[in-house]
Design a protein around this motif. Structure first.
Motif, PDB file in Angstrom:
ATOM      1  N   ASN A 158       0.797  -1.232   0.000  1.00  0.00           N
ATOM      2  CA  ASN A 158       0.000   0.000   0.000  1.00  0.00           C
ATOM      3  C   ASN A 158       0.829   1.280   0.000  1.00  0.00           C
ATOM      4  OD1 ASN A 158      -2.053  -1.835   0.201  1.00  0.00           O
ATOM      5  ND2 ASN A 158      -2.558  -1.371   2.329  1.00  0.00           N
ATOM      6  N   SER A 159       2.080   1.201   0.431  1.00  0.00           N
ATOM      7  CA  SER A 159       2.906   2.409   0.403  1.00  0.00           C
ATOM      8  C   SER A 159       4.250   2.190  -0.286  1.00  0.00           C
ATOM      9  CB  SER A 159       3.100   2.971   1.816  1.00  0.00           C
ATOM     10  OG  SER A 159       3.687   2.012   2.672  1.00  0.00           O
ATOM     11  N   ARG A 160       4.982   1.128   0.062  1.00  0.00           N
ATOM     12  CA  ARG A 160       6.292   0.937  -0.574  1.00  0.00           C
ATOM     13  C   ARG A 160       6.159   0.719  -2.079  1.00  0.00           C
ATOM     14  NH1 ARG A 160       9.591  -4.141   1.234  1.00  0.00           N
ATOM     15  NH2 ARG A 160       8.319  -5.145  -0.375  1.00  0.00           N
ATOM     16  N   ALA A 161       5.252  -0.169  -2.487  1.00  0.00           N
ATOM     17  CA  ALA A 161       5.083  -0.436  -3.912  1.00  0.00           C
ATOM     18  C   ALA A 161       4.631   0.812  -4.649  1.00  0.00           C
ATOM     19  CB  ALA A 161       4.085  -1.577  -4.121  1.00  0.00           C
ATOM     20  N   VAL A 162       3.751   1.587  -4.027  1.00  0.00           N
ATOM     21  CA  VAL A 162       3.292   2.835  -4.651  1.00  0.00           C
ATOM     22  C   VAL A 162       4.460   3.793  -4.857  1.00  0.00           C
ATOM     23  CG1 VAL A 162       1.853   4.887  -4.294  1.00  0.00           C
ATOM     24  CG2 VAL A 162       0.933   2.604  -3.807  1.00  0.00           C
ATOM     25  N   ALA A 163       5.303   3.935  -3.836  1.00  0.00           N
ATOM     26  CA  ALA A 163       6.461   4.824  -3.951  1.00  0.00           C
ATOM     27  C   ALA A 163       7.405   4.349  -5.052  1.00  0.00           C
ATOM     28  CB  ALA A 163       7.199   4.887  -2.616  1.00  0.00           C
ATOM     29  N   LEU A 164       7.669   3.054  -5.116  1.00  0.00           N
ATOM     30  CA  LEU A 164       8.566   2.520  -6.137  1.00  0.00           C
ATOM     31  C   LEU A 164       7.970   2.648  -7.534  1.00  0.00           C
ATOM     32  CD1 LEU A 164       9.856  -0.700  -4.315  1.00  0.00           C
ATOM     33  CD2 LEU A 164      11.034   1.490  -4.569  1.00  0.00           C
ATOM     34  N   LEU A 165       6.668   2.433  -7.655  1.00  0.00           N
ATOM     35  CA  LEU A 165       6.001   2.589  -8.949  1.00  0.00           C
ATOM     36  C   LEU A 165       6.076   4.039  -9.432  1.00  0.00           C
ATOM     37  CD1 LEU A 165       2.999   0.251  -8.217  1.00  0.00           C
ATOM     38  CD2 LEU A 165       4.378   0.080 -10.293  1.00  0.00           C
ATOM     39  N   MET A 166       5.875   4.990  -8.518  1.00  0.00           N
ATOM     40  CA  MET A 166       5.962   6.399  -8.915  1.00  0.00           C
ATOM     41  C   MET A 166       7.389   6.767  -9.325  1.00  0.00           C
ATOM     42  SD  MET A 166       3.315   8.582  -6.550  1.00  0.00           S
ATOM     43  CE  MET A 166       4.070   8.233  -4.953  1.00  0.00           C
ATOM     44  N   ALA A 167       8.370   6.254  -8.601  1.00  0.00           N
ATOM     45  CA  ALA A 167       9.759   6.553  -8.937  1.00  0.00           C
ATOM     46  C   ALA A 167      10.133   5.961 -10.297  1.00  0.00           C
ATOM     47  CB  ALA A 167      10.691   6.025  -7.847  1.00  0.00           C
ATOM     48  N   GLU A 168       9.677   4.752 -10.560  1.00  0.00           N
ATOM     49  CA  GLU A 168       9.961   4.107 -11.846  1.00  0.00           C
ATOM     50  C   GLU A 168       9.271   4.860 -12.981  1.00  0.00           C
ATOM     51  OE1 GLU A 168      11.971   1.133 -14.019  1.00  0.00           O
ATOM     52  OE2 GLU A 168      12.004   1.458 -11.837  1.00  0.00           O
ATOM     53  N   PHE A 169       8.030   5.256 -12.729  1.00  0.00           N
ATOM     54  CA  PHE A 169       7.286   6.044 -13.723  1.00  0.00           C
ATOM     55  C   PHE A 169       8.050   7.331 -14.041  1.00  0.00           C
ATOM     56  CE2 PHE A 169       4.329   9.430 -14.769  1.00  0.00           C
ATOM     57  CZ  PHE A 169       3.462   8.856 -15.683  1.00  0.00           C
ATOM     58  N   ALA A 170       8.476   8.041 -13.008  1.00  0.00           N
ATOM     59  CA  ALA A 170       9.163   9.318 -13.202  1.00  0.00           C
ATOM     60  C   ALA A 170      10.469   9.129 -13.963  1.00  0.00           C
ATOM     61  CB  ALA A 170       9.431   9.976 -11.851  1.00  0.00           C
ATOM     62  N   SER A 171      11.238   8.111 -13.597  1.00  0.00           N
ATOM     63  CA  SER A 171      12.523   7.866 -14.241  1.00  0.00           C
ATOM     64  C   SER A 171      12.356   7.628 -15.740  1.00  0.00           C
ATOM     65  CB  SER A 171      13.202   6.654 -13.588  1.00  0.00           C
ATOM     66  OG  SER A 171      14.390   6.326 -14.263  1.00  0.00           O
ATOM     67  N   ARG A 172      11.397   6.798 -16.096  1.00  0.00           N
ATOM     68  CA  ARG A 172      11.190   6.472 -17.516  1.00  0.00           C
ATOM     69  C   ARG A 172      10.570   7.648 -18.269  1.00  0.00           C
ATOM     70  NH1 ARG A 172      11.279   0.612 -18.514  1.00  0.00           N
ATOM     71  NH2 ARG A 172      12.027  -0.376 -16.597  1.00  0.00           N
ATOM     72  N   HIS A 173       9.698   8.379 -17.597  1.00  0.00           N
ATOM     73  CA  HIS A 173       9.075   9.561 -18.197  1.00  0.00           C
ATOM     74  C   HIS A 173      10.132  10.615 -18.549  1.00  0.00           C
ATOM     75  CE1 HIS A 173       5.917  12.787 -18.428  1.00  0.00           C
ATOM     76  NE2 HIS A 173       6.901  13.528 -17.980  1.00  0.00           N
ATOM     77  N   ILE A 174      11.033  10.859 -17.618  1.00  0.00           N
ATOM     78  CA  ILE A 174      12.070  11.872 -17.830  1.00  0.00           C
ATOM     79  C   ILE A 174      13.062  11.402 -18.906  1.00  0.00           C
ATOM     80  CG2 ILE A 174      14.006  13.059 -16.739  1.00  0.00           C
ATOM     81  CD1 ILE A 174      12.290  12.933 -14.106  1.00  0.00           C
ATOM     82  N   ALA A 175      13.416  10.109 -18.859  1.00  0.00           N
ATOM     83  CA  ALA A 175      14.347   9.578 -19.852  1.00  0.00           C
ATOM     84  C   ALA A 175      13.773   9.676 -21.264  1.00  0.00           C
ATOM     85  CB  ALA A 175      14.689   8.131 -19.524  1.00  0.00           C
TER      86      ALA A 175
END
Length: 290
Positions: A158-175
Protein backbone atom coordinates in the motif's frame (compact mmCIF):
# COMPACT_ATOMS: atom_id res chain seq x y z
CA UNK A 1 -19.04 15.87 -24.76
CA UNK A 2 -15.72 16.32 -23.00
CA UNK A 3 -12.58 15.64 -25.01
CA UNK A 4 -10.35 13.89 -22.49
CA UNK A 5 -7.26 13.84 -24.69
CA UNK A 6 -6.56 10.24 -23.71
CA UNK A 7 -6.62 8.62 -27.14
CA UNK A 8 -3.46 6.53 -27.58
CA UNK A 9 -2.17 7.09 -24.04
CA UNK A 10 -0.72 4.08 -22.22
CA UNK A 11 -2.11 3.30 -18.77
CA UNK A 12 -0.76 0.92 -16.13
CA UNK A 13 -3.42 -0.03 -13.58
CA UNK A 14 -2.68 -2.15 -10.53
CA UNK A 15 -5.33 -4.32 -8.88
CA UNK A 16 -7.35 -4.41 -12.10
CA UNK A 17 -8.96 -7.85 -11.95
CA UNK A 18 -12.14 -6.68 -10.19
CA UNK A 19 -13.83 -3.75 -8.48
CA UNK A 20 -12.42 -0.23 -8.87
CA UNK A 21 -9.39 -1.36 -10.86
CA UNK A 22 -11.44 -3.30 -13.41
CA UNK A 23 -13.91 -0.42 -13.78
CA UNK A 24 -11.00 1.98 -14.28
CA UNK A 25 -9.42 -0.23 -16.94
CA UNK A 26 -12.69 -0.34 -18.86
CA UNK A 27 -13.28 3.40 -18.49
CA UNK A 28 -9.79 4.42 -19.63
CA UNK A 29 -9.93 1.96 -22.53
CA UNK A 30 -13.24 3.49 -23.59
CA UNK A 31 -11.40 6.82 -23.88
CA UNK A 32 -8.82 5.26 -26.19
CA UNK A 33 -6.10 4.31 -23.71
CA UNK A 34 -4.01 1.19 -24.16
CA UNK A 35 -4.26 -0.57 -20.82
CA UNK A 36 -1.93 -2.94 -18.99
CA UNK A 37 -3.57 -4.47 -15.94
CA UNK A 38 -1.57 -5.82 -13.03
CA UNK A 39 -3.35 -8.10 -10.57
CA UNK A 40 -2.79 -10.81 -7.98
CA UNK A 41 -5.25 -13.54 -7.09
CA UNK A 42 -5.58 -13.47 -3.32
CA UNK A 43 -6.17 -16.21 -0.74
CA UNK A 44 -9.44 -16.64 1.12
CA UNK A 45 -10.13 -14.17 3.91
CA UNK A 46 -12.71 -14.50 6.65
CA UNK A 47 -14.17 -17.81 5.43
CA UNK A 48 -13.17 -21.47 5.39
CA UNK A 49 -12.57 -23.33 2.14
CA UNK A 50 -15.60 -25.56 2.76
CA UNK A 51 -17.91 -22.61 3.44
CA UNK A 52 -16.54 -20.79 0.43
CA UNK A 53 -17.15 -23.75 -1.87
CA UNK A 54 -20.68 -24.10 -0.52
CA UNK A 55 -21.40 -20.47 -1.41
CA UNK A 56 -19.25 -20.10 -4.52
CA UNK A 57 -22.20 -19.43 -6.84
CA UNK A 58 -23.76 -16.76 -4.65
CA UNK A 59 -24.40 -13.31 -6.08
CA UNK A 60 -25.40 -11.90 -2.70
CA UNK A 61 -22.76 -9.42 -1.51
CA UNK A 62 -20.78 -10.64 1.46
CA UNK A 63 -17.67 -12.59 2.36
CA UNK A 64 -18.10 -15.38 -0.20
CA UNK A 65 -18.76 -13.10 -3.18
CA UNK A 66 -15.92 -10.76 -2.23
CA UNK A 67 -13.49 -13.67 -2.02
CA UNK A 68 -14.62 -14.96 -5.41
CA UNK A 69 -13.88 -11.59 -6.99
CA UNK A 70 -10.50 -11.35 -5.27
CA UNK A 71 -9.59 -14.81 -6.57
CA UNK A 72 -10.44 -14.01 -10.19
CA UNK A 73 -7.91 -13.33 -12.91
CA UNK A 74 -8.19 -10.38 -15.28
CA UNK A 75 -9.07 -12.36 -18.41
CA UNK A 76 -12.69 -11.22 -18.48
CA UNK A 77 -11.73 -7.57 -18.13
CA UNK A 78 -9.20 -7.82 -20.95
CA UNK A 79 -11.71 -9.61 -23.17
CA UNK A 80 -14.41 -7.00 -22.50
CA UNK A 81 -12.03 -4.22 -23.54
CA UNK A 82 -10.89 -6.04 -26.66
CA UNK A 83 -14.47 -6.84 -27.66
CA UNK A 84 -15.19 -3.11 -27.57
CA UNK A 85 -12.24 -2.49 -29.89
CA UNK A 86 -9.78 -1.43 -27.20
CA UNK A 87 -6.26 -2.57 -26.45
CA UNK A 88 -5.57 -4.32 -23.16
CA UNK A 89 -3.41 -6.99 -21.60
CA UNK A 90 -2.84 -8.29 -18.08
CA UNK A 91 0.04 -9.57 -15.96
CA UNK A 92 -0.29 -11.36 -12.63
CA UNK A 93 2.51 -10.30 -10.29
CA UNK A 94 2.95 -9.53 -6.61
CA UNK A 95 3.68 -5.87 -5.87
CA UNK A 96 5.20 -6.89 -2.53
CA UNK A 97 8.19 -8.06 -4.57
CA UNK A 98 10.18 -4.95 -5.61
CA UNK A 99 11.35 -6.76 -8.77
CA UNK A 100 7.76 -6.61 -10.03
CA UNK A 101 7.88 -2.83 -10.45
CA UNK A 102 10.42 -2.43 -13.31
CA UNK A 103 9.08 -5.59 -14.96
CA UNK A 104 5.60 -4.08 -15.30
CA UNK A 105 6.94 -0.97 -17.01
CA UNK A 106 9.14 -3.04 -19.31
CA UNK A 107 6.17 -5.18 -20.32
CA UNK A 108 4.00 -2.12 -20.89
CA UNK A 109 6.68 -0.62 -23.14
CA UNK A 110 7.02 -3.86 -25.13
CA UNK A 111 3.27 -4.13 -25.70
CA UNK A 112 2.07 -0.53 -25.94
CA UNK A 113 4.82 2.04 -25.36
CA UNK A 114 6.00 4.25 -22.50
CA UNK A 115 3.47 4.52 -19.67
CA UNK A 116 1.65 7.86 -19.58
CA UNK A 117 -0.87 7.13 -16.81
CA UNK A 118 -0.21 5.22 -13.59
CA UNK A 119 -3.17 4.22 -11.44
CA UNK A 120 -2.08 2.76 -8.10
CA UNK A 121 -5.22 0.91 -7.08
CA UNK A 122 -3.98 -2.45 -5.74
CA UNK A 123 -3.99 -2.87 -2.01
CA UNK A 124 -3.39 -5.32 0.77
CA UNK A 125 -6.13 -5.37 3.39
CA UNK A 126 -6.40 -7.58 6.45
CA UNK A 127 -8.30 -6.25 9.41
CA UNK A 128 -6.18 -5.74 12.52
CA UNK A 129 -6.52 -3.93 15.81
CA UNK A 130 -4.65 -2.90 18.94
CA UNK A 131 -6.99 -5.00 21.08
CA UNK A 132 -5.77 -8.27 22.54
CA UNK A 133 -9.09 -10.06 21.92
CA UNK A 134 -10.49 -8.40 18.83
CA UNK A 135 -13.25 -10.80 17.74
CA UNK A 136 -15.21 -9.96 14.58
CA UNK A 137 -15.45 -6.62 12.82
CA UNK A 138 -18.81 -5.16 11.88
CA UNK A 139 -18.64 -6.58 8.34
CA UNK A 140 -18.09 -10.11 9.59
CA UNK A 141 -14.40 -10.39 8.70
CA UNK A 142 -12.20 -11.50 11.61
CA UNK A 143 -9.91 -8.98 13.22
CA UNK A 144 -6.44 -9.94 14.41
CA UNK A 145 -4.18 -8.16 16.85
CA UNK A 146 -1.53 -6.17 14.99
CA UNK A 147 1.76 -8.01 14.44
CA UNK A 148 4.99 -7.18 12.68
CA UNK A 149 3.94 -9.41 9.78
CA UNK A 150 0.55 -7.69 9.41
CA UNK A 151 2.17 -4.27 9.55
CA UNK A 152 4.81 -5.15 6.96
CA UNK A 153 2.45 -6.88 4.53
CA UNK A 154 0.25 -3.77 4.37
CA UNK A 155 3.08 -1.29 3.95
CA UNK A 156 4.84 -3.45 1.35
CA UNK A 157 1.92 -3.08 -1.08
CA UNK A 158 0.00 0.00 0.00
CA UNK A 159 2.91 2.41 0.40
CA UNK A 160 6.29 0.94 -0.57
CA UNK A 161 5.08 -0.44 -3.91
CA UNK A 162 3.29 2.84 -4.65
CA UNK A 163 6.46 4.82 -3.95
CA UNK A 164 8.57 2.52 -6.14
CA UNK A 165 6.00 2.59 -8.95
CA UNK A 166 5.96 6.40 -8.92
CA UNK A 167 9.76 6.55 -8.94
CA UNK A 168 9.96 4.11 -11.85
CA UNK A 169 7.29 6.04 -13.72
CA UNK A 170 9.16 9.32 -13.20
CA UNK A 171 12.52 7.87 -14.24
CA UNK A 172 11.19 6.47 -17.52
CA UNK A 173 9.07 9.56 -18.20
CA UNK A 174 12.07 11.87 -17.83
CA UNK A 175 14.35 9.58 -19.85
CA UNK A 176 11.79 9.58 -22.68
CA UNK A 177 11.64 13.42 -22.51
CA UNK A 178 7.88 13.34 -22.15
CA UNK A 179 6.02 16.46 -21.03
CA UNK A 180 2.69 14.90 -20.00
CA UNK A 181 2.01 12.35 -17.29
CA UNK A 182 -0.63 11.39 -14.77
CA UNK A 183 -0.42 9.49 -11.49
CA UNK A 184 -3.63 8.71 -9.61
CA UNK A 185 -3.29 6.95 -6.25
CA UNK A 186 -6.26 5.28 -4.56
CA UNK A 187 -6.49 5.78 -0.81
CA UNK A 188 -9.37 5.26 1.63
CA UNK A 189 -11.54 7.50 3.75
CA UNK A 190 -10.07 5.63 6.73
CA UNK A 191 -6.54 6.95 6.13
CA UNK A 192 -6.71 9.57 8.93
CA UNK A 193 -7.21 6.70 11.40
CA UNK A 194 -8.97 3.39 10.75
CA UNK A 195 -10.08 1.62 13.93
CA UNK A 196 -10.34 -2.09 13.27
CA UNK A 197 -8.09 -1.81 10.19
CA UNK A 198 -5.19 0.02 11.75
CA UNK A 199 -2.40 -1.12 9.43
CA UNK A 200 -4.49 -0.65 6.30
CA UNK A 201 -5.40 2.91 7.29
CA UNK A 202 -1.86 3.83 8.30
CA UNK A 203 -0.34 2.45 5.09
CA UNK A 204 -2.83 4.48 3.04
CA UNK A 205 -1.92 7.60 5.04
CA UNK A 206 1.68 6.97 3.97
CA UNK A 207 0.47 6.69 0.36
CA UNK A 208 -1.14 10.12 0.70
CA UNK A 209 2.09 11.63 2.02
CA UNK A 210 4.13 10.09 -0.79
CA UNK A 211 1.59 11.46 -3.28
CA UNK A 212 1.88 15.06 -2.09
CA UNK A 213 5.68 14.88 -2.12
CA UNK A 214 5.60 13.39 -5.61
CA UNK A 215 3.30 16.17 -6.84
CA UNK A 216 5.87 18.74 -5.71
CA UNK A 217 8.86 16.94 -7.19
CA UNK A 218 7.34 15.74 -10.47
CA UNK A 219 5.33 18.82 -11.40
CA UNK A 220 8.26 20.44 -13.28
CA UNK A 221 8.27 17.39 -15.57
CA UNK A 222 4.61 17.75 -16.54
CA UNK A 223 3.38 15.00 -14.22
CA UNK A 224 0.33 15.56 -12.05
CA UNK A 225 -0.20 13.42 -8.95
CA UNK A 226 -3.58 13.21 -7.24
CA UNK A 227 -5.33 11.04 -4.69
CA UNK A 228 -8.80 9.52 -4.84
CA UNK A 229 -10.25 8.66 -1.43
CA UNK A 230 -13.29 6.41 -1.83
CA UNK A 231 -15.99 5.91 0.74
CA UNK A 232 -17.68 2.49 0.98
CA UNK A 233 -17.75 0.98 -2.53
CA UNK A 234 -19.69 -2.12 -3.43
CA UNK A 235 -16.95 -4.41 -4.71
CA UNK A 236 -18.79 -7.46 -3.41
CA UNK A 237 -18.20 -7.14 0.33
CA UNK A 238 -21.04 -4.88 1.52
CA UNK A 239 -23.94 -7.00 2.76
CA UNK A 240 -27.57 -5.98 2.10
CA UNK A 241 -27.91 -4.92 5.75
CA UNK A 242 -24.82 -2.72 5.48
CA UNK A 243 -26.08 -1.25 2.20
CA UNK A 244 -29.20 -0.04 3.99
CA UNK A 245 -27.23 1.56 6.83
CA UNK A 246 -24.60 3.16 4.59
CA UNK A 247 -27.29 4.53 2.29
CA UNK A 248 -29.14 6.03 5.24
CA UNK A 249 -26.15 8.10 6.40
CA UNK A 250 -24.82 9.04 2.94
CA UNK A 251 -26.14 12.38 1.61
CA UNK A 252 -26.67 10.93 -1.87
CA UNK A 253 -28.54 8.01 -0.26
CA UNK A 254 -26.83 5.02 -1.84
CA UNK A 255 -23.67 2.96 -1.69
CA UNK A 256 -20.90 3.80 -4.13
CA UNK A 257 -20.17 1.63 -7.16
CA UNK A 258 -16.79 1.00 -8.86
CA UNK A 259 -17.85 3.11 -11.86
CA UNK A 260 -18.33 6.10 -9.54
CA UNK A 261 -14.64 5.98 -8.71
CA UNK A 262 -13.50 5.09 -12.24
CA UNK A 263 -15.20 8.17 -13.69
CA UNK A 264 -13.30 10.44 -11.30
CA UNK A 265 -10.04 8.69 -12.17
CA UNK A 266 -10.72 9.30 -15.87
CA UNK A 267 -11.28 12.98 -15.09
CA UNK A 268 -7.98 13.21 -13.17
CA UNK A 269 -6.20 11.56 -16.08
CA UNK A 270 -7.85 13.84 -18.63
CA UNK A 271 -6.75 17.12 -20.15
CA UNK A 272 -9.51 18.83 -18.15
CA UNK A 273 -7.54 18.13 -14.94
CA UNK A 274 -4.29 19.63 -16.24
CA UNK A 275 -4.16 22.30 -13.48
CA UNK A 276 -4.95 19.91 -10.63
CA UNK A 277 -2.15 18.24 -8.69
CA UNK A 278 -1.31 17.29 -5.12
CA UNK A 279 -5.00 17.08 -4.25
CA UNK A 280 -7.14 14.52 -2.42
CA UNK A 281 -10.69 14.07 -3.69
CA UNK A 282 -13.14 12.36 -1.36
CA UNK A 283 -15.41 10.33 -3.63
CA UNK A 284 -17.98 9.16 -1.14
CA UNK A 285 -21.37 10.58 -2.06
CA UNK A 286 -20.81 13.21 0.63
CA UNK A 287 -20.24 10.69 3.41
CA UNK A 288 -16.93 12.40 4.13
CA UNK A 289 -16.64 16.17 3.79
CA UNK A 290 -13.08 17.30 4.58
Amino acid sequence: MLQTGLQGKVALITGGNHGIGAATARALAAEGCHVLINYLRLPLQGITENDYLAQIQTETPGIALYNRKRRADAANVVQEIRTQGGKADAIEADLADPATIPMLFEEAEKRFGTVDILVNNADHCEQDTFLAQPGLAADGFPNATITAALHDSHFAVNSRAVALLMAEFASRHIAARKQWGRIINISTDGAPGFAGEVSYGASKAALESYSRAAAQELGPYGITVNIVSPGPIQTGWISPQQVAEISRVTPLRRVGQPDDIADVIVFLASEQARWLTGQLLSVSGGLRMP
